[in-house]
Write a protein that holds these residues in place. Structure first.
Motif, mmCIF file in Angstrom:
data_model
loop_
_atom_site.group_PDB
_atom_site.id
_atom_site.type_symbol
_atom_site.label_atom_id
_atom_site.label_comp_id
_atom_site.label_asym_id
_atom_site.label_seq_id
_atom_site.Cartn_x
_atom_site.Cartn_y
_atom_site.Cartn_z
ATOM 1 N N ILE A 82 0.796 -1.233 0.013
ATOM 2 C CA ILE A 82 0.245 0.036 0.147
ATOM 3 C C ILE A 82 0.929 1.446 0.009
ATOM 4 C CG2 ILE A 82 -1.565 1.405 1.294
ATOM 5 C CD1 ILE A 82 -2.810 -1.403 2.253
ATOM 6 N N ILE A 83 1.935 1.272 0.706
ATOM 7 C CA ILE A 83 2.851 2.700 0.985
ATOM 8 C C ILE A 83 3.646 2.594 -0.561
ATOM 9 C CG2 ILE A 83 4.783 3.419 1.979
ATOM 10 C CD1 ILE A 83 3.722 1.910 4.886
ATOM 11 N N ASP A 84 3.965 1.550 -0.987
ATOM 12 C CA ASP A 84 4.546 1.660 -2.227
ATOM 13 C C ASP A 84 3.833 2.245 -3.435
ATOM 14 O OD1 ASP A 84 7.090 0.485 -1.313
ATOM 15 O OD2 ASP A 84 6.770 -1.533 -2.130
ATOM 16 N N GLU A 85 2.659 1.925 -3.484
ATOM 17 C CA GLU A 85 1.575 2.576 -4.312
ATOM 18 C C GLU A 85 1.595 3.782 -4.236
ATOM 19 O OE1 GLU A 85 -0.790 2.726 -7.622
ATOM 20 O OE2 GLU A 85 0.664 1.524 -7.266
ATOM 21 N N THR A 86 1.261 4.302 -2.802
ATOM 22 C CA THR A 86 1.057 5.431 -2.385
ATOM 23 C C THR A 86 2.465 6.579 -2.698
ATOM 24 O OG1 THR A 86 -0.315 4.974 -0.543
ATOM 25 C CG2 THR A 86 0.753 6.984 -0.268
ATOM 26 N N CYS A 87 3.569 6.002 -2.400
ATOM 27 C CA CYS A 87 4.830 6.733 -3.040
ATOM 28 C C CYS A 87 4.818 6.778 -4.736
ATOM 29 C CB CYS A 87 5.947 5.990 -2.542
ATOM 30 S SG CYS A 87 6.150 5.949 -0.567
ATOM 31 N N ASP A 88 4.529 5.970 -5.206
ATOM 32 C CA ASP A 88 4.448 6.024 -6.593
ATOM 33 C C ASP A 88 3.300 7.177 -7.069
ATOM 34 O OD1 ASP A 88 6.153 4.257 -6.988
ATOM 35 O OD2 ASP A 88 4.727 2.649 -7.503
ATOM 36 N N GLU A 89 2.338 7.099 -6.636
ATOM 37 C CA GLU A 89 1.039 8.342 -6.859
ATOM 38 C C GLU A 89 1.767 9.623 -6.323
ATOM 39 O OE1 GLU A 89 -2.703 9.541 -8.294
ATOM 40 O OE2 GLU A 89 -1.468 7.867 -8.639
ATOM 41 N N GLU A 90 2.107 9.619 -5.111
ATOM 42 C CA GLU A 90 2.784 11.043 -4.906
ATOM 43 C C GLU A 90 3.875 11.450 -5.539
ATOM 44 O OE1 GLU A 90 3.975 11.500 -0.722
ATOM 45 O OE2 GLU A 90 2.223 10.500 -0.029
ATOM 46 N N LEU A 91 4.835 10.603 -6.100
ATOM 47 C CA LEU A 91 5.994 11.107 -6.893
ATOM 48 C C LEU A 91 5.064 11.462 -8.511
ATOM 49 C CD1 LEU A 91 8.619 8.224 -6.680
ATOM 50 C CD2 LEU A 91 8.667 10.756 -6.239
ATOM 51 N N ARG A 92 4.121 10.829 -8.851
ATOM 52 C CA ARG A 92 3.547 11.478 -10.203
ATOM 53 C C ARG A 92 3.003 12.734 -9.984
ATOM 54 N NH1 ARG A 92 2.290 5.600 -10.509
ATOM 55 N NH2 ARG A 92 0.511 5.781 -9.329
ATOM 56 N N ILE A 93 2.185 12.961 -8.723
ATOM 57 C CA ILE A 93 1.468 14.105 -8.593
ATOM 58 C C ILE A 93 2.440 15.332 -8.179
ATOM 59 C CG2 ILE A 93 0.312 15.294 -6.862
ATOM 60 C CD1 ILE A 93 -1.462 12.832 -6.499
ATOM 61 N N MET A 94 3.701 15.008 -7.556
ATOM 62 C CA MET A 94 4.477 16.059 -7.480
ATOM 63 C C MET A 94 5.399 16.228 -8.538
ATOM 64 S SD MET A 94 5.620 14.986 -3.382
ATOM 65 C CE MET A 94 6.613 16.463 -3.060
ATOM 66 N N ALA A 95 5.659 15.423 -9.361
ATOM 67 C CA ALA A 95 6.298 15.795 -10.741
ATOM 68 C C ALA A 95 5.326 16.588 -11.777
ATOM 69 C CB ALA A 95 6.666 14.250 -11.420
ATOM 70 N N SER A 96 4.389 16.153 -11.818
ATOM 71 C CA SER A 96 3.216 16.915 -12.443
ATOM 72 C C SER A 96 3.331 18.221 -12.182
ATOM 73 C CB SER A 96 1.952 16.312 -12.478
ATOM 74 O OG SER A 96 0.937 17.145 -13.162
ATOM 75 N N ALA A 97 3.077 18.433 -10.763
ATOM 76 C CA ALA A 97 3.272 19.970 -10.244
ATOM 77 C C ALA A 97 4.315 20.941 -10.450
ATOM 78 C CB ALA A 97 2.716 19.661 -8.534
ATOM 79 N N ALA A 98 5.555 20.320 -10.233
ATOM 80 C CA ALA A 98 6.710 20.815 -10.582
ATOM 81 C C ALA A 98 6.952 21.085 -12.042
ATOM 82 C CB ALA A 98 7.992 19.612 -10.350
ATOM 83 N N LYS A 99 6.252 20.345 -12.848
ATOM 84 C CA LYS A 99 6.301 20.467 -14.253
ATOM 85 C C LYS A 99 5.506 21.868 -14.830
ATOM 86 C CE LYS A 99 4.224 18.333 -18.057
ATOM 87 N NZ LYS A 99 3.896 17.126 -18.826
ATOM 88 N N ASP A 100 4.302 21.805 -14.188
ATOM 89 C CA ASP A 100 3.237 22.835 -14.289
ATOM 90 C C ASP A 100 4.043 24.162 -13.861
ATOM 91 O OD1 ASP A 100 1.523 20.986 -15.222
ATOM 92 O OD2 ASP A 100 0.298 20.945 -13.464
ATOM 93 N N GLU A 101 4.728 24.161 -12.674
ATOM 94 C CA GLU A 101 5.345 25.373 -12.228
ATOM 95 C C GLU A 101 6.496 25.581 -13.064
ATOM 96 O OE1 GLU A 101 6.639 24.468 -8.238
ATOM 97 O OE2 GLU A 101 4.523 24.246 -7.368
ATOM 98 N N GLY A 102 7.120 24.896 -13.784
ATOM 99 C CA GLY A 102 8.178 25.081 -14.335
ATOM 100 C C GLY A 102 8.056 25.417 -15.876
#
Length: 102
Positions: A82-102
């Motif tokens: 469960i935690i591994d899947e959560t971490c993967d999802e968090e990484l996707r969200i945070m990468a997307s947010a960073a891309k949107d900011e940049g």
């Protein structure tokens, strides 16, 4: 014999189906909360990986498992997934947010 099994086990299987649905609902609710956390981490420059939080979560669920007649290693393996899947999802969200900011 299979007809007998369906009759004998029918109500128990119905209960399992109900519980399985509840488990999926809880996983979805948990993931939604983790998505919100990922957005907060991103907005506030907080690192995605929080090893101490993972350790404390695993410690907690292992300690809860014995009192509920579950093997701690079973619950540990389940929560690591469960935690591994959560971490993967968090990484996707945070990468997307960073891309949107940049």
């Amino acid at each position: 014999m299979s007809n007998d099994a369906a009759v004998v086990l029918g109500s128990h299987r119905a209960q399992l189906d109900r519980i399985n649905g509840q488990l999926v609902d809880l996983l979805a609710e948990r993931m939604q909360l983790c998505r919100s956390i990922a957005r907060l981490k991103s907005a506030h420059g907080i690192s995605m990986m929080q090893p101490q939080r993972i350790s404390s979560t695993l410690d907690l669920v292992r300690s809860l498992s014995s009192a509920r007649q579950l093997r701690p290693d079973y619950v540990d393996r389940l929560f690591r997934l469960i935690i591994d899947e959560t971490c993967d999802e968090e990484l996707r969200i945070m990468a997307s947010a960073a891309k949107d900011e940049g």
